[in-house]
Design an enzyme around this catalytic site. Structure first.
Site, PDB file in Angstrom:
ATOM      1  N   LYS A  34       0.808  -1.009  -0.432  1.00  7.98           N
ATOM      2  CA  LYS A  34       0.281   0.232   0.147  1.00  7.98           C
ATOM      3  C   LYS A  34       1.573   1.062  -0.031  1.00  7.98           C
ATOM      4  O   LYS A  34       2.211   1.237   0.104  1.00  7.98           O
ATOM      5  CB  LYS A  34      -0.673   0.712   1.201  1.00  7.98           C
ATOM      6  CG  LYS A  34       0.255   0.143   2.559  1.00  7.98           C
ATOM      7  CD  LYS A  34      -0.807   0.063   3.597  1.00  7.98           C
ATOM      8  CE  LYS A  34      -0.260   0.006   4.878  1.00  7.98           C
ATOM      9  NZ  LYS A  34      -1.234  -0.079   5.730  1.00  7.98           N
ATOM     10  N   ARG A 132     -10.216   0.011  15.068  1.00  7.66           N
ATOM     11  CA  ARG A 132     -10.375   0.934  13.020  1.00  7.66           C
ATOM     12  C   ARG A 132     -11.322  -0.380  12.870  1.00  7.66           C
ATOM     13  O   ARG A 132     -12.276  -0.042  13.246  1.00  7.66           O
ATOM     14  CB  ARG A 132      -9.304   0.536  13.161  1.00  7.66           C
ATOM     15  CG  ARG A 132      -8.910   2.034  11.657  1.00  7.66           C
ATOM     16  CD  ARG A 132      -6.661   1.724  11.650  1.00  7.66           C
ATOM     17  NE  ARG A 132      -6.809   0.925  11.037  1.00  7.66           N
ATOM     18  CZ  ARG A 132      -5.358   0.164  10.545  1.00  7.66           C
ATOM     19  NH1 ARG A 132      -4.810   1.809  10.099  1.00  7.66           N
ATOM     20  NH2 ARG A 132      -5.551  -0.823  10.390  1.00  7.66           N
ATOM     21  N   TYR A 261      17.603  29.730   6.877  1.00  7.67           N
ATOM     22  CA  TYR A 261      16.383  31.089   7.725  1.00  7.67           C
ATOM     23  C   TYR A 261      16.765  30.679   8.779  1.00  7.67           C
ATOM     24  O   TYR A 261      17.201  29.924  10.172  1.00  7.67           O
ATOM     25  CB  TYR A 261      15.134  30.423   7.637  1.00  7.67           C
ATOM     26  CG  TYR A 261      14.496  30.569   6.189  1.00  7.67           C
ATOM     27  CD1 TYR A 261      14.502  31.839   6.037  1.00  7.67           C
ATOM     28  CD2 TYR A 261      13.884  29.236   5.150  1.00  7.67           C
ATOM     29  CE1 TYR A 261      14.018  31.832   4.152  1.00  7.67           C
ATOM     30  CE2 TYR A 261      13.963  29.294   3.519  1.00  7.67           C
ATOM     31  CZ  TYR A 261      14.055  30.191   3.130  1.00  7.67           C
ATOM     32  OH  TYR A 261      13.281  30.586   1.722  1.00  7.67           O
ATOM     33  N   MET A 309      12.040  24.476   1.891  1.00  8.73           N
ATOM     34  CA  MET A 309      11.294  23.913   1.364  1.00  8.73           C
ATOM     35  C   MET A 309      11.864  23.344   0.205  1.00  8.73           C
ATOM     36  O   MET A 309      11.339  22.234  -0.424  1.00  8.73           O
ATOM     37  CB  MET A 309      10.690  24.767   0.281  1.00  8.73           C
ATOM     38  CG  MET A 309       9.328  23.988  -0.005  1.00  8.73           C
ATOM     39  SD  MET A 309       8.394  25.092  -0.718  1.00  8.73           S
ATOM     40  CE  MET A 309       7.146  26.171   0.039  1.00  8.73           C
TER      41      MET A 309
HETATM   42  C1  LIG Z   1      -4.347  -4.040   8.122  1.00 13.34           C
HETATM   43  C2  LIG Z   1      -2.862  -4.577   7.539  1.00 13.34           C
HETATM   44  N1  LIG Z   1      -2.095  -5.402   8.160  1.00 13.34           N
HETATM   45  C3  LIG Z   1      -0.475  -5.387   7.619  1.00 13.34           C
HETATM   46  C4  LIG Z   1       0.254  -4.754   7.372  1.00 13.34           C
HETATM   47  C5  LIG Z   1       1.895  -4.441   7.355  1.00 13.34           C
HETATM   48  O1  LIG Z   1       2.855  -3.664   8.563  1.00 13.34           O
HETATM   49  P1  LIG Z   1       4.020  -3.697   9.009  1.00 13.34           P
HETATM   50  O2  LIG Z   1       4.593  -2.780   7.614  1.00 13.34           O
HETATM   51  O3  LIG Z   1       4.087  -3.199   9.865  1.00 13.34           O
HETATM   52  O4  LIG Z   1       4.267  -4.650   8.466  1.00 13.34           O
HETATM   53  C6  LIG Z   1      -0.560  -3.221   7.873  1.00 13.34           C
HETATM   54  C7  LIG Z   1       0.185  -2.176   8.043  1.00 13.34           C
HETATM   55  O5  LIG Z   1       0.009  -0.995   7.755  1.00 13.34           O
HETATM   56  C8  LIG Z   1      -1.930  -3.221   8.066  1.00 13.34           C
HETATM   57  O6  LIG Z   1      -2.449  -1.937   7.751  1.00 13.34           O
END
Ligand SMILES: Cc1ncc(COP(=O)(O)O)c(C=O)c1O
Length: 368
Positions: A34, A132, A261, A309
């Site tokens: 992701k 969550r 700065y 920046m």
């Molecule tokens: C539902 C879920 N599973 C697994 C992971 C993987 O976590 P990690 O990067 O700590 O292995 C995440 C990451 O945030 C997650 O949201």
């Protein structure tokens, strides 16, 4: 190219995968790609992992899943985000796996199947303490009864997510595990079975031996960083991202010259100041200036003054780097190693924030 560059060492990603597989006795790994594979390039990372034998991926958003499919990834892709009615049809068309994380998600899938005859595969998620997404464990019996009626065939997985698996005190993680074990027993009693059950993230992969089930969901360890300082680091992984930027100006200055700065930094001696073309708009954390440093030809040099920046300055003492030379901001190369974890610790942050913060004018370059 003079701006910041994230060099993605795909060879290191694959060797991290191999090391994790052997640490896990060849257990299946769901690679969490992701947020653009935590800033490392999701299509490139997933395709390389898939060619290397990984057959399970997870993303957060629907569009991230489509990007992987359109990018040529053919394996299972689980979408972590809250399922929306409008995902169902394209998920079916693209063979994407949805997340059923509430009783209403189950009802939506059930009624879609009743009217249309088919639904995409899905994994059912329980909340065991993260508060969550996830069905409450007290609703487990109802959830499994509702799945059993009409949509059991598409319910391929059961999972939950740890809140504290990378911490020193594992009592809450163990509490979550015991709730999840109860949920899995309720599933057995209700006669619902799954192709896969998964709970562990990177922290749990290291810390909670008994919670690995038949696959683990790993993100951060694959990218070569430890999720926190409270886990054992007895796993030889290497940082996949090497973050570098070029020097675009070099000058000698006198002692007491204010730099950047606010003039909060004054040169402690006569020295060489180099200007690096990378700023907080590209993701280098602004707060890093206070204690931060860069790597150059095997030595480290202090960041001089506030990060701007688009650029920041470095005190090269009496050394004379050349315009066009690259400095190492983090990662590992011939200039040495600066770990994301170290930066994160100094800033009271996490490597997740540092890695996913790389953006702006940063160009990615993949090394195979
Ligand atoms: C539902 C879920 N599973 C697994 C992971 C993987 O976590 P990690 O990067 O700590 O292995 C995440 C990451 O945030 C997650 O949201």
């Amino acid at each position: 190219m003079i701006g910041p560059k994230a060099i993605i060492h795909i060879d290191r990603l694959l060797s991290n995968y191999d090391r994790l597989k052997s640490h896990l006795n060849q257990k299946r790994i769901m690679a969490v790609v992701k947020a653009d594979a935590y800033g490392h390039g999701s299509v490139q990372c997933a395709r390389a992992l898939e060619n290397h034998g990984c057959d399970s991926f997870a993303v957060f958003s629907f569009s991230e899943a489509l990007e992987l499919r359109h990018g040529g990834v053919v394996s299972d892709i689980l979408i972590f985000s809250k399922t929306q009615q409008e995902y169902i049809e394209p998920a079916l068309q693209n063979n994407l796996t949805l997340n059923a994380s509430s009783l209403s998600d189950i009802a939506i899938l059930d009624s879609y199947k009743l009217s249309n005859g088919s639904i995409p595969n899905f994994h059912v998620k329980f909340d065991t303490g993260m508060t969550r997404l996830g069905i409450s464990s007290k609703d487990a019996a109802t959830a499994f009864e509702n799945i059993k009626k009409n949509i059991e065939a598409e319910c391929k997985g059961l999972y939950s997510h740890y809140a504290t698996a990378d911490e020193g005190d594992l009592s809450f993680a163990n509490h979550q595990l015991s709730i999840f074990n109860e949920v899995t027993e309720i599933a057995v009693n209700k006669g619902v079975s799954f192709d896969t059950i998964h709970f562990s993230n990177s922290g749990a992969t290291i810390n909670l031996n008994q919670s690995k089930f038949d696959q683990v969901r790993i993100g951060m360890l694959l990218y070569g960083a430890f999720p926190s300082n409270e886990v054992s680091k007895n796993l030889s992984i290497e940082p996949v991202m090497e973050y570098v930027a070029s020097l675009v100006e070099v000058r000698r200055v006198k002692m007491d010259t204010p730099v950047s700065y606010g003039g909060v930094y004054k040169t402690p001696n006569d020295c060489t100041i180099g200007v690096v073309q990378c700023g907080f708009a590209d993701g280098i954390p602004r707060e890093w200036y206070d204690q931060g440093f860069v790597g150059y030809k095997g030595k480290t040099y202090k960041i001089a003054g506030r990060i701007c920046m688009d650029q920041f300055m470095v005190n090269f003492e009496d050394d004379c780097p050349k315009i066009g030379d690259e400095v190492l901001l983090f990662g590992k190369n011939e200039s040495g190693e600066i770990s994301m974890e170290n930066i994160a610790d100094t800033l009271n942050s996490t490597p997740y924030v540092i890695a996913t913060g790389i953006k702006g004018r940063t160009q990615k370059e993949f090394k195979y």
